[in-house]
Motif scaffolding. Sequence first.
Motif, PDB file in Angstrom:
ATOM      1  N   PRO A 112      -0.848  -4.957  -0.107  1.00  0.00           N
ATOM      2  CA  PRO A 112      -0.573  -5.059  -1.548  1.00  0.00           C
ATOM      3  C   PRO A 112      -1.072  -3.829  -2.301  1.00  0.00           C
ATOM      4  O   PRO A 112      -2.015  -3.154  -1.877  1.00  0.00           O
ATOM      5  CB  PRO A 112      -1.363  -6.305  -1.963  1.00  0.00           C
ATOM      6  N   SER A 113      -0.458  -3.559  -3.435  1.00  0.00           N
ATOM      7  CA  SER A 113      -0.873  -2.440  -4.268  1.00  0.00           C
ATOM      8  C   SER A 113      -2.229  -2.720  -4.897  1.00  0.00           C
ATOM      9  O   SER A 113      -2.525  -3.845  -5.310  1.00  0.00           O
ATOM     10  CB  SER A 113       0.153  -2.181  -5.368  1.00  0.00           C
ATOM     11  N   ALA A 114      -3.052  -1.678  -4.987  1.00  0.00           N
ATOM     12  CA  ALA A 114      -4.330  -1.793  -5.697  1.00  0.00           C
ATOM     13  C   ALA A 114      -4.142  -1.707  -7.203  1.00  0.00           C
ATOM     14  O   ALA A 114      -5.087  -1.996  -7.956  1.00  0.00           O
ATOM     15  CB  ALA A 114      -5.272  -0.688  -5.232  1.00  0.00           C
ATOM     16  N   PHE A 115      -2.945  -1.333  -7.648  1.00  0.00           N
ATOM     17  CA  PHE A 115      -2.709  -1.054  -9.067  1.00  0.00           C
ATOM     18  C   PHE A 115      -1.582  -1.917  -9.607  1.00  0.00           C
ATOM     19  O   PHE A 115      -0.546  -2.090  -8.962  1.00  0.00           O
ATOM     20  CB  PHE A 115      -2.350   0.426  -9.262  1.00  0.00           C
ATOM     21  N   ALA A 116      -1.789  -2.417 -10.815  1.00  0.00           N
ATOM     22  CA  ALA A 116      -0.746  -3.180 -11.487  1.00  0.00           C
ATOM     23  C   ALA A 116       0.377  -2.238 -11.925  1.00  0.00           C
ATOM     24  O   ALA A 116       0.136  -1.047 -12.174  1.00  0.00           O
ATOM     25  CB  ALA A 116      -1.327  -3.897 -12.700  1.00  0.00           C
ATOM     26  N   GLY A 144      -1.470   2.147   2.124  1.00  0.00           N
ATOM     27  CA  GLY A 144      -0.565   1.139   1.582  1.00  0.00           C
ATOM     28  C   GLY A 144      -0.976   0.676   0.203  1.00  0.00           C
ATOM     29  O   GLY A 144      -0.127   0.429  -0.669  1.00  0.00           O
ATOM     30  N   ALA A 145      -2.278   0.577  -0.033  1.00  0.00           N
ATOM     31  CA  ALA A 145      -2.764   0.127  -1.335  1.00  0.00           C
ATOM     32  C   ALA A 145      -2.421   1.109  -2.442  1.00  0.00           C
ATOM     33  O   ALA A 145      -2.316   0.726  -3.611  1.00  0.00           O
ATOM     34  CB  ALA A 145      -4.275  -0.093  -1.272  1.00  0.00           C
ATOM     35  N   ALA A 146      -2.246   2.392  -2.101  1.00  0.00           N
ATOM     36  CA  ALA A 146      -1.937   3.415  -3.104  1.00  0.00           C
ATOM     37  C   ALA A 146      -0.488   3.873  -3.060  1.00  0.00           C
ATOM     38  O   ALA A 146      -0.101   4.759  -3.828  1.00  0.00           O
ATOM     39  CB  ALA A 146      -2.849   4.622  -2.904  1.00  0.00           C
TER      40      ALA A 146
END
Length: 315
Positions: A112-116, A144-146
């Motif tokens: 999942p993304s770390a950012f909305a 992946g998070a970024a």
Amino acid sequence: MKRIACLVLLLSASLPCVAQQVADRDFAPAVSPPAFAEGKGPVVCLDEAHHNFHTLDGRFRPFGALLRRDGYVVAPNGAAFDETSLSACAALVIANAQPSDADWNTYPTPTPSAFAPAEIAAVRDWVQGGGRLLLIADHMPLAGAASNLAAAFDVEFTDGFAFAGVNDEAKAKPTLFRLDEGTLADHPILRGRHTGEAITQLRSFTGQAFRAPGAQPLMVLPAGFVSLHPAKAWAFDDATPRVDVGGWLQGAVKEVGAGRAAFFGEAAMFTAQVTGAEHRPMGMNAPGAEQNAQFVLNLLHWLTAAPEQASRRPE
């Protein structure tokens, strides 16, 4: 193929045995002359609002200390990204943001993304209007998070592990980027502001491979490199998918509207850490990384348009 032993994992910027990985508080390379008077330089904000693996009072302490010795004002950012929080920063540094503090092996796939979405739009607009961004995202699951934030700048992060080959010996081999071998690309950042700042070699510590059409390459992975894509971080076997990534990037920069952005697929190279009971150096303090600290300064000088100082030291 057996799972890599912890001794090999210690070459990485992020690893399961993180309790053994701490900032090297004794690492203090000279900065001469500083780009700015003490405390008078631009404000550099280090993101700490997204479960970041690296923080100013933790593993990225040497990064902040280095910039402060160069005259920068370095501060943590604990707020979600929006017009207000970003307005306090001349440059924003994001190092290994995470979607949560949960164990990596509990993350769903894809990461999942770390950012909305609103935060991603805010950062993109801020850079477009003149902001300066340094986005650092390591191997899976940090890449992946970024990846959604990187994609907003047409950069494709890969949620895998970049190695010189698929066997354990290749995975343990230091990754060196050299100007004379073409794995460091010529750029003002590599040349510095005078010959004393010129960079001819950098070392990274595992990380990811990425692609960035339209960006200016800095660190180009050598031929033979592969990206391994396990279902869970560090869980490799003979069936682990792999992609040839020779010629892909671990560092690149680009102009974005009135702003500038830099993208890197490895984080340890920007700080100095020690690992294990033997306090093995990893990062700017490691063998082969002797020029990494100057590179960090050169990069921030380019991002923030630090004053030229060639006249203060002869060619």
